[in-house]
Design an enzyme around this catalytic site. Sequence first.
Site, PDB file in Angstrom:
ATOM      1  N   CYS A  92      -6.756 -12.683  26.596  1.00 38.21           N
ATOM      2  CA  CYS A  92      -5.677 -12.937  25.637  1.00 38.21           C
ATOM      3  C   CYS A  92      -5.942 -12.376  24.243  1.00 38.21           C
ATOM      4  CB  CYS A  92      -5.411 -14.435  25.534  1.00 38.21           C
ATOM      5  SG  CYS A  92      -5.065 -15.197  27.126  1.00 38.21           S
ATOM      6  N   TYR A 187       8.816 -25.011  19.025  1.00 36.89           N
ATOM      7  CA  TYR A 187      10.116 -24.488  19.450  1.00 36.89           C
ATOM      8  C   TYR A 187      11.115 -24.539  18.296  1.00 36.89           C
ATOM      9  CZ  TYR A 187       9.742 -23.782  24.529  1.00 36.89           C
ATOM     10  OH  TYR A 187       9.454 -23.295  25.776  1.00 36.89           O
ATOM     11  N   LYS A 232      13.889 -33.146  28.644  1.00 36.24           N
ATOM     12  CA  LYS A 232      13.218 -32.637  29.843  1.00 36.24           C
ATOM     13  C   LYS A 232      11.743 -32.358  29.569  1.00 36.24           C
ATOM     14  CE  LYS A 232      17.113 -30.573  32.342  1.00 36.24           C
ATOM     15  NZ  LYS A 232      17.682 -29.321  32.906  1.00 36.24           N
ATOM     16  N   ALA A 249       4.011 -27.575  31.928  1.00 35.17           N
ATOM     17  CA  ALA A 249       4.530 -26.214  31.757  1.00 35.17           C
ATOM     18  C   ALA A 249       5.148 -26.021  30.371  1.00 35.17           C
ATOM     19  CB  ALA A 249       5.526 -25.889  32.863  1.00 35.17           C
ATOM     20  N   PRO A 250       6.030 -26.912  29.902  1.00 32.11           N
ATOM     21  CA  PRO A 250       6.653 -26.652  28.595  1.00 32.11           C
ATOM     22  C   PRO A 250       5.778 -26.924  27.380  1.00 32.11           C
ATOM     23  CG  PRO A 250       7.592 -28.628  29.579  1.00 32.11           C
ATOM     24  CD  PRO A 250       6.718 -28.001  30.626  1.00 32.11           C
ATOM     25  N   SER A 252       2.787 -25.790  27.370  1.00 34.73           N
ATOM     26  CA  SER A 252       1.909 -24.628  27.489  1.00 34.73           C
ATOM     27  C   SER A 252       2.738 -23.375  27.203  1.00 34.73           C
ATOM     28  CB  SER A 252       1.342 -24.518  28.907  1.00 34.73           C
ATOM     29  OG  SER A 252       0.767 -25.732  29.335  1.00 34.73           O
ATOM     30  N   SER A 253       2.065 -22.257  27.007  1.00 36.50           N
ATOM     31  CA  SER A 253       2.800 -21.000  26.855  1.00 36.50           C
ATOM     32  C   SER A 253       3.329 -20.560  28.218  1.00 36.50           C
ATOM     33  CB  SER A 253       1.898 -19.919  26.269  1.00 36.50           C
ATOM     34  OG  SER A 253       0.779 -19.686  27.110  1.00 36.50           O
ATOM     35  N   VAL A 350       3.865 -21.014  22.585  1.00 38.86           N
ATOM     36  CA  VAL A 350       4.555 -21.978  23.444  1.00 38.86           C
ATOM     37  C   VAL A 350       6.061 -21.717  23.418  1.00 38.86           C
ATOM     38  CG1 VAL A 350       5.195 -24.426  23.635  1.00 38.86           C
ATOM     39  CG2 VAL A 350       2.792 -23.779  23.397  1.00 38.86           C
ATOM     40  N   HIS A 354       3.883 -15.594  25.669  1.00 41.07           N
ATOM     41  CA  HIS A 354       2.488 -15.156  25.656  1.00 41.07           C
ATOM     42  C   HIS A 354       2.266 -14.036  26.678  1.00 41.07           C
ATOM     43  CE1 HIS A 354      -1.742 -15.071  25.307  1.00 41.07           C
ATOM     44  NE2 HIS A 354      -2.077 -16.165  25.958  1.00 41.07           N
ATOM     45  N   CYS A 384      -7.795 -17.363  21.171  1.00 45.50           N
ATOM     46  CA  CYS A 384      -8.837 -17.610  22.172  1.00 45.50           C
ATOM     47  C   CYS A 384      -8.656 -16.655  23.340  1.00 45.50           C
ATOM     48  CB  CYS A 384      -8.784 -19.056  22.651  1.00 45.50           C
ATOM     49  SG  CYS A 384      -7.221 -19.560  23.389  1.00 45.50           S
TER      50      CYS A 384
END
Length: 398
Positions: A92, A187, A232, A249-250, A252-253, A350, A354, A384
Amino acid sequence: MSSLPAVYIVSSARTPVGSFLGSLSSLTAPQLGAHAIKAALAKVDGLKPSDVQEVFFGNVISANVGQNPARQCALGAGLEESTICTTVNKVCASGLKAIILGAQTIMTGNADVVVAGGTESMSNAPHYLPNLRTGAKYGHQSLVDGIMKDGLTDAGKQELMGLQAEECAQDHGFSREQQDEYAIRTYEKAQAAQKAGLFDEEIAPIQLPGFRGKPDVTVTQDEEPKNLNPEKLRAIKPAFIPGSGTVTAPNSSPLNDGAAAVVLVSEAKLKELNLKPVAKILGWGDAAQQPSKFTTAPALAIPKALKHAGVGQDAIDAFEINEAFSVVALANMKLLGIPEEKVNLHGGAVAIGHPIGASGARILTTLLGVLKAKKGKLGCAGICNGGGGASALVVELL
């Protein structure tokens, strides 16, 4: 740092960040990279493609992309065949490490004009059949997901990076709620920046041919920010540890497609061509620790970069800390004592996305926009990378 030759950023550009299998999925990583390079060079009056001597470009999932993706990006952008090209894979951190390598090349007198950045098309990452070469003699054969194998799995422990994000959350005491609320805030920042047009200067729109006779489509914005649904997000099940997990999942990226590029020049070339600098590179730092602790490696790399630059942490006006997971930003802010008011002011990975080989260059491109919008002067980008590492860079907006 003051004793080293100066390196200037004279432009930066990035593609919109496309969602997984989304608007940019028809483009390969080299095509995305070529677009970013071409756009970055087009911003610089007085600099021709033939002036570029070397290209360093990050790309992580290179299977089926073809030889030396950096070379493909360069030639696709119209650079000379004599341009030296090197692909960088530091997972990354690839895009930011490519920029560091570009700066070092100029500082050591090996080039005066370097293009650096990164590109990734996760949508086009292939699946592998690892046993096919020796023959599938009997029984079922399994496909290996290239994204998971080469992008998202710790090579030593053979466990998903998300499990190591869970380890980070446990180590540093971050709850599911804290991660969710951070994700919502990032977001909201990305949406606000998008609505205010704060990404417009850094994004180079991409025109795509229409499907079956329909008009061409121009992609001008990142796809992910609009997907926020707070209810959600708070309700979704954990992604890695059923029941008790905190990483979802949301928060995280996501998986994404995109590219970013910067144009670096020496002080001599800046003066010779009368170029207008955007920023000056002050210093950088790389760090590494236990692979499963990759999440907090920026807390080691950022102080090294600040020391190299001769800048105190409190003097930094804005930080970009790549949000591989919400907990990565939270943990590094906690370890370094950085207030959230200084971090990822236009949203982070996020919300924006990514594309792993590109993100290091993307966060620097966004950081320059943040400094301009906030009338700041000093900025630091840290990211990172899998295997326990991180890279960081300090810039001064001019």
